[in-house]
Design an enzyme around this catalytic site. Structure first.
Site, mmCIF file in Angstrom:
data_model
loop_
_atom_site.group_PDB
_atom_site.id
_atom_site.type_symbol
_atom_site.label_atom_id
_atom_site.label_comp_id
_atom_site.label_asym_id
_atom_site.label_seq_id
_atom_site.Cartn_x
_atom_site.Cartn_y
_atom_site.Cartn_z
ATOM 1 N N GLY C 37 6.284 15.501 11.485
ATOM 2 C CA GLY C 37 5.189 14.536 11.504
ATOM 3 C C GLY C 37 4.999 13.829 12.833
ATOM 4 O O GLY C 37 4.010 13.131 13.012
ATOM 5 N N CYS C 271 -16.861 28.123 -5.010
ATOM 6 C CA CYS C 271 -15.551 27.881 -4.399
ATOM 7 C C CYS C 271 -15.690 27.808 -2.883
ATOM 8 O O CYS C 271 -16.373 28.635 -2.269
ATOM 9 C CB CYS C 271 -14.588 29.029 -4.704
ATOM 10 S SG CYS C 271 -14.028 29.086 -6.396
#
Lengths: 198, 372, 302
Positions: C37, C271
């Site tokens: 991160g 989708c």
């Protein structure tokens, strides 16, 4: 005569990097490196391949592996070799590594500047007395390391509270590689315990 | 149908490229522009592309302009993308601009000075009237301009003359290898060398606007053009394996040194300070704007209050690059319908919440009305 | 070098980048994986594609890609949107690598704005194209300041922002780039994926790599790493999708794109993940060869 480096620097570098990336992403999983290097003693093929893949003119390297290995690295990787561990981006240890407090661990703002220790050991295998957990590991990985310097794991564990500062370790043995990034928690099971591998 | 329209990307791209190529060439009954013509006759465009493309190669810059249909930011981008594939041999030694073979040199701070004022090939005093004679085909080339007789005397920098009097601080000489923005990202606070490198590659229009703002009160500047000089300088390299300087060539640059009054601080006596601008080729507007912005960015180092946009290092340096800026601004035309859809859902939900709240307030009130 | 002009790669090195650049990016990638991160600065190069159009993702892909990889590139979940096509063509030209549209076949998936619906495996790496890597940039644009906030894990500003949203609108107004905490330490931008995709990042078996070229940052989430969308006990994070089903495959769980079919309010949902949708259509056709795919449902204003 100087032993050769990679036969194909582009593709060998890529495949070794992927092995190291996989090892770092899944600490404790052992990766096989097949770059076919025959480096000068005492370097193992995996150790040499990892350094050739990651080190270059921009990364100072500290090495305890003697003159022949240093010359080989300087020639093939072009990396400057430094005497002070604190100034190295990569530390190559074939024996006991420098004291961990002498190594650059980065800063809280730039923890990525923490060094990488390439630690050559006698052998590596999956499933062993070292129990690894942390990012990259679903439940727990077992790792067997032969030839880890005395007290090394305790010294490494003492760095954990400094996170995100820290030291990342790439273990090399023969043609095998495993990694212990700074986030990995290592606990050693007593040798008498029988461990079921999952 | 709309859903189908975003599909078939592969064929659409191929066709678009073919159409682009046809458009670029334009009317085939007209002769094609040669790269040499662009290089020779669109010289200031070529110079701007070299400066912002950060690559001193007039021929390649001209080719980029041809390929980009004269879109100079697109051309700078082409040149940058080429430049980045070249191997890096090392860094040049500082240019000796004091020893420039001068084509133009003006100082606004002195009526006359060693080396003299040299007006050079400038639009400055032309009257901006369209010259319809240029529209005529086959006009003969202009006669050669008169040549100066005397060989050029030594022309020291105005700022150096001030420094000798102790009225301007000399810059500390930078040691070691200079920062290279193409290899390591900018970090803040940035060194002056990194700042100047960023500005030298920066967009002329952006720097012009920022420089202009410092003259209008956004930043406390009192600039004088100490000197603008334009001409050719020698580029030298010191390969570590040789240990001595070698000349590798000559390039054209424009340099501007702005002189600014400085009231002094606890550490420094009152004196003049310098804003520095340098552009590859003939980029006088760019070099001047750069010098204004460079001086504005020194506010922090000089202990001046930083209040204006041009004094804000992060703001200036992170938005000066037109290749980065154009990419990110123009990326907004890429499909964003997935994110837009998620925003649609959030806005619909927030509306429903707000409407329900309004109803909750309105309905009891109506009941009360009925009761009355 | 082994890849001279006249090589299959148009005179460029394998995967375009020179080896020094690849090594620099590879070192950054390893540190990014080691500090989940955390944004690692890197010397992003100018690429032959514009900044903001995936140069970060492209550089990451180029640094990891090998001849045995199978590459899938998606933009908005679709393989054949123009920029995805352009990036796939780039890699086929400079690396000769095999491309696929099938999520399950790919070893590397480069994506802009979506995570595929098909769960990813340990054998895959997901490379995100990131426009703005700094999760705090709308609250604090100064990098020197956000770097300090990350160093101190000082994320109060973001919590306050989300809390104010809830107080004012009853909902968090962030619909995409919804911030996450990685490994309990770093606040991270998941790139502009819809918040619907955030839960897929949590303990994903695949390695997730993020490249921001213009902003010159690389970050990563190792496999099986905790990724939590920021929320509050009384307002837990809830992923949202359009309330409907796909007109082509009938999915009621996938993320949907809204398609306008006319100018009188007619619309349909399909989708966003084109491969997922096609596979479902194929599976339906195999299971019931007589029937055809469901007819597109359109709803209009009456």
């Amino acid at each position: 005569m100087m032993q050769p480096g990679f036969t194909d620097p582009v593709l060998d570098g890529q495949s070794v990097f992927r092995a190291v990336l996989e090892a770092t992403s899944r600490p404790g999983r052992v990766q096989e490196i097949s770059a076919g290097l025959t480096p000068p003693a005492p370097l193992h093929p995996a150790t040499a391949a990892v350094l050739l893949t990651l080190a270059d003119t921009e990364t100072p390297v500290f090495s305890d592996a003697g003159a022949a290995a240093a010359e080989w690295l300087r020639f093939h990787a072009g990396c400057p070799l430094v005497a002070a561990p604190a100034t190295a981006a990569f530390l190559l240890a074939t024996g006991a590594p420098p004291a961990l407090e002498e190594i650059d661990l980065g800063s809280d703002e730039a923890p990525q500047e923490g060094a990488t220790l390439v630690l050559q050991v006698a052998s590596l295998a999956e499933g062993g007395a070292l129990r690894l957990s942390g990012p990259g590991i679903e439940h727990e990985h077992g790792l067997h390391v032969e030839g880890l310097p005395q007290g090394f794991l305790a010294a490494r564990a003492a760095l954990a509270p400094l996170y995100p500062r820290g030291l990342d370790i790439i273990l090399c043995a023969g043609t095998r590689v495993a990694a212990l990034p700074r986030t990995t928690i290592v606990t050693a099971l007593p040798r008498t315990t029988t461990v079921m591998e999952g | 149908m709309a859903y189908v329209a975003v599909k078939g990307g592969e064929r659409a791209i191929g066709n678009a490229h073919a159409w682009l190529e046809e458009t670029r060439r334009g009317d085939p009954s007209l002769p094609a522009l040669s790269v040499a013509q662009i290089e020779a006759q669109m010289g200031l465009a070529v110079d701007r592309v070299m400066a912002e493309g950060a690559c001193h190669d007039r021929g390649l810059a001209a080719l980029a302009i041809k390929q980009a249909q004269g879109d100079l930011i697109e051309a700078a981008f082409l040149l940058r993308a080429y430049r980045t594939t070249l191997p890096r041999f090392g860094h040049a030694l500082p240019l000796e601009t004091g020893a420039m073979r001068i084509r133009r040199r003006v100082s606004a701070t002195y009526k006359d000075l060693p080396g003299g004022q040299v007006l050079g090939p400038t639009y400055d005093y032309t009257h901006r009237l369209l010259d319809f004679a240029l529209a005529a085909e086959g006009a003969p080339p202009p006669p050669p301009a008169p040549q100066a007789e005397a060989p050029q005397e030594h022309a020291p920098h105005v700022t150096e003359l001030l420094a000798r009097e102790g009225l301007m601080a000399r810059e500390a000489e930078a040691r070691g290898e200079p920062a290279d923005l193409t290899r390591a990202p900018l970090a803040f606070p940035a060194s002056r060398a990194a700042r100047l490198q960023n500005l030298a590659r920066g967009d002329e229009g952006f720097l012009l606007g920022l420089g202009y703002s410092t003259q209008r009160g956004y930043g406390n500047s009192h600039p004088f053009v100490g000197e603008i000089r334009q001409g050719s300088v020698t580029v030298c390299l010191m390969p570590p394996e040789l240990g001595f300087e070698i000349e590798i060539g000559e390039i054209d640059v424009t340099e501007c040194q702005m002189v600014n009054q400085f009231h002094g601080s606890k550490a420094e006596p009152p004196q003049f300070t310098r804003g520095y601008g340098l552009a590859l080729g003939r980029g006088e507007r760019k070099a001047m704007a750069m010098a204004l912005v460079d001086r504005a960015l020194m506010a922090g180092d000089l202990g001046e209050e930083r209040t204006a946009p041009a004094q804000d290092e992060e703001f200036v340096l992170l938005h000066s690059d037109n290749v980065e800026a154009t990419g990110f601004v123009e990326h907004l035309k890429l499909p964003h319908y997935v994110d837009f859809q998620s925003e649609l859902e959030v806005v619909r939900r927030m509306r429903a919440t707000a409407e329900a709240a309004l109803r909750a307030i309105a309905e009891p009130a109506r009941e009360e009305e009925v009761a009355e | 070098m082994s890849h001279e002009p006249g090589s299959p790669f148009g005179g460029y090195n394998f995967a375009y980048l020179d080896e020094n650049t690849k090594r620099m990016i590879r070192r950054a990638l390893l540190k990014a994986v080691a500090i989940p991160g955390h944004q690692v600065p890197f010397g992003a190069r100018e690429m032959p594609l514009p900044y903001g159009w995936g140069t970060g993702g492209i550089q990451v892909t180029a640094a990891i890609l090998g001849p045995r990889d199978v590459l899938k590139v998606i933009d908005q979940g679709a393989d054949d949107t123009t920029n995805a096509v352009s990036i796939r063509r780039f890699f086929s030209r400079v690396a000769g690598v095999r491309g696929t549209t099938r999520t399950a076949e790919a070893t590397i998936i480069q994506t802009r704005h979506r995570i595929p619906e098909t769960p990813l495996t340990e054998a895959q790496t997901l490379v995100y194209q990131v426009p703005m890597p700094e999760p705090l940039f709308r609250l604090e644009p100064r990098l020197a300041e956000t770097r300090r906030m990350h160093a101190l894990a000082d994320y109060g500003l973001m919590h306050v922002k989300l809390y104010e949203d809830i107080a004012r609108h009853g909902h968090v107004s962030t619909a995409y780039s919804y911030p996450v905490m990685v490994g309990g330490r770093y606040l991270m931008s998941p790139s502009p994926i819809p918040a619907f995709d955030n839960p897929k990042m949590h303990r994903m078996p695949a390695l997730q790599l993020f490249g921001a070229g213009r902003e010159k940052k690389i970050y990563a989430v190792p496999p099986y790493t905790e990724v939590r969308s920021l929320d509050f006990e009384d307002h837990p994070f809830r992923p949202h999708r359009a309330d409907g089903c796909c007109a082509l495959c009938g999915s009621t769980t996938s993320y949907l794109d809204e398609v306008l079919t006319d100018d009188r309010g007619g619309r349909m949902f399909v989708c966003s993940d084109t491969d997922y949708c096609e596979e479902r259509q194929e599976a339906a056709a195999t299971a019931a060869p007589a029937s055809t795919t469901p007819a597109p449902e359109t709803e209009g204003v009456a």
